[in-house]
Design an enzyme around this catalytic site. Structure first.
Site, PDB file in Angstrom:
ATOM      1  N   ASP A 122     -35.331  42.254  14.679  1.00 32.17           N
ATOM      2  CA  ASP A 122     -34.668  41.768  15.896  1.00 32.17           C
ATOM      3  C   ASP A 122     -33.340  42.493  16.095  1.00 32.17           C
ATOM      4  OD1 ASP A 122     -33.587  40.469  13.616  1.00 32.17           O
ATOM      5  OD2 ASP A 122     -32.743  38.882  14.869  1.00 32.17           O
ATOM      6  N   GLU A 189     -32.897  37.652  12.124  1.00 26.90           N
ATOM      7  CA  GLU A 189     -31.688  37.759  11.289  1.00 26.90           C
ATOM      8  C   GLU A 189     -30.427  37.516  12.093  1.00 26.90           C
ATOM      9  OE1 GLU A 189     -28.180  39.504   9.384  1.00 26.90           O
ATOM     10  OE2 GLU A 189     -29.055  40.119  11.278  1.00 26.90           O
TER      11      GLU A 189
HETATM   12 ZN   LIG Z   1     -28.425  43.666  10.864  1.00 31.59          ZN
END
Ligand SMILES: [Zn+2]
Length: 487
Positions: A122, A189
């Site tokens: 992501d 994340e």
């Molecule tokens: Zn990162």
């Protein structure tokens, strides 16, 4: 009498200087293990084009996913499947739909503990209104002027893709790693990894997996960050700061501002914030920073080398220098940032509520509970409540910089980037790696990329890009690491 005292001081200083210089001269350079550089062919243009294609999938993690368009994570994973056919046909895989991907490559040595290479697929959004500042649109994946442009080229698609490139090339040659390798790619994340990395870690925990080490993002090769250091520094994060947010709140009867009462929550909370802000945590010298200074010392000018090699004597001086810059001060201190304040609706109404949030980044050796105690003491006002907001995490334990895993990693960095000095370091921000703390002997944080000071603003900022050369080196780094012999 005064003369004798002066003479004593001069002799004392002279003795200390002689001891410090002798100690410096006797401190050997930390020798870096020799890991043979991978000879696998890397087709620079082809690998660059695959990274560029991956950038074109908009895999943004939004803080409020409901309000935003869907992430193209499934499409990106489908693209990876078709681009790395050997990896996806030969490795065992576990997909966590919409959250991430886990691959397992059994190694030659069944006795050796596995290694987990982590990355995230992501990316962060582009701040509205800044699109025009990009030389190439953020999801264009343009290759121009020797660079691959776009979101994720530094953070962190380059790591996921370079791991897959190296594995595909090894499989094509019939090569197998010594230790079993896991590739763990989270999909969230940037909003905490509570779905991706947390689920992957839980899955491994349930299977009873114990890892030799985890390698994740965190630090990289930096040039020009440390004044006086002659070489670029490749820092391997052996520790990571903790994270906590405290909410300060107070309430009162409110009322008309023409007849104010003593209990104004806005005043109480703002005074509490000011008291916390004024009570600066002490400067220390945490172990990862101590090891960083010892590691880079041999590559610094003589006076600096003496200072960095003799922290028993020079610690106050080094602390004073570090204190002068926010980025270095944060290495020596738990840092406290008031970030949110909410109170009041109208200029002639005394508010009934006030609430502030204070974000804290906690140094190894310090704890969430100790920070809370300091806040309570500094505020010294029972009318202000101090609550820990959900989502806090303690600083991670400090990993071993003498382990075979660390030496392999340092050796692979050195073989790929012969011009750099490799040393341990401290990661100031959060990464997915914290989810693996209890199933890994050690956690190391290093991303194979070269950053100049001006490149820092590209991460989460505008004009994120990586050079075609640097990306090819990242692929070579992972091929070198994955085919490393036992150390
Ligand atoms: Zn990162």
């Amino acid at each position: 009498m005064l003369k004798r005292a002066l003479l004593f001081v001069v002799i004392l200083i002279g003795t200390l200087v002689v001891i410090a210089v002798a100690h410096t001269a006797l401190t050997p350079r930390v020798s870096v293990a020799v890991v043979p550089l991978s000879q696998l062919p890397v087709d620079k243009q082809a690998v660059a084009e695959r990274l560029a294609a991956a950038v074109r999938f908009s895999t943004i993690s939004w803080e409020d996913p409901k309000a935003q368009p869907d992430s193209q994570l499934p499409q990106l994973i489908a693209f990876l499947r078709s681009s790395y056919p050997l990896v996806f046909s030969k490795l065992q895989q576990e997909e966590f739909p919409g959250l991430g991907l886990l691959l397992k490559w059994p190694g030659r040595d069944a006795q050796a503990l596995p290694v987990l290479l982590a990355a995230h697929l992501d990316v962060v959004p582009v701040e509205p209104g800044t699109e025009a500042g990009w030389q190439h649109p953020p999801f264009s994946g343009d290759i121009a002027d020797g660079y691959i442009w776009g979101r994720g080229t530094l953070d962190d698609k380059l790591v996921a893709l370079s791991i897959l490139e190296a594995a595909e090339a090894m499989l094509a040659q019939g090569l197998q790693p010594r230790q079993t390798l896991y590739f763990a790619f989270g999909g969230d994340e940037e909003i905490g990894g509570e779905q991706g990395a947390a689920h992957i870690a839980e899955h491994l925990r349930q299977q009873g997996v114990k890892l030799d080490y985890v390698l994740d993002e965190g630090l990289s090769i930096t040039d020009g960050f440390i004044a006086g250091l002659k070489k670029p520094a490749a820092l391997i994060g052996i520790g990571q700061k903790g994270y906590a947010t405290f909410a300060l709140s107070a309430s009162g009867p409110g009322g008309h501002s023409s007849v104010p009462v003593d209990l104004n929550p806005l005043v109480l909370v703002s005074r509490a914030v000011a008291r916390i802000d004024a009570s600066k945590p002490q400067l220390t010298m945490p172990e990862p920073v101590r090891q960083m200074l010892a590691g880079i010392a041999p590559e610094t000018p003589p006076a600096m080398r003496v200072a960095l090699s003799n922290l028993w004597l020079s610690k106050p001086l080094v602390q004073a220098i570090f204190k002068s810059q926010p980025a270095t001060r944060a290495m020596l201190q738990t840092v406290v940032s008031p970030t949110v304040f909410r109170s009041g609706e109208k200029d002639n109404i005394v508010p009934q509520q006030a609430r502030a949030e204070i974000n804290v980044r906690i140094l190894p050796g310090d704890t969430v509970a100790a920070v809370r105690q300091r806040f309570v003491k500094a505020v010294d006002d029972p009318r202000v409540s101090i609550e820990l907001v959900a989502g806090s995490t303690e600083p991670t334990p400090v990993s071993d910089s003498g382990s075979p895993g660390y030496r392999t990693l340092a050796g692979a960095i050195h073989s790929t980037y012969p011009d750099v000095v490799v040393a341990p370091g401290l990661v100031l921000a959060l990464t997915d790696s914290r989810h693996y703390v209890d199933i890994a002997q050690n956690i190391y944080r290093f991303g194979p990329m070269r950053l100049r000071p001006e490149d820092l603003a590209r991460i989460h900022g505008s004009n994120e890009r990586i050079s075609v050369e640097d990306y090819a080196a990242a692929v070579r780094f992972f091929a070198t690491l994955m085919s490393a012999p036992a150390l």
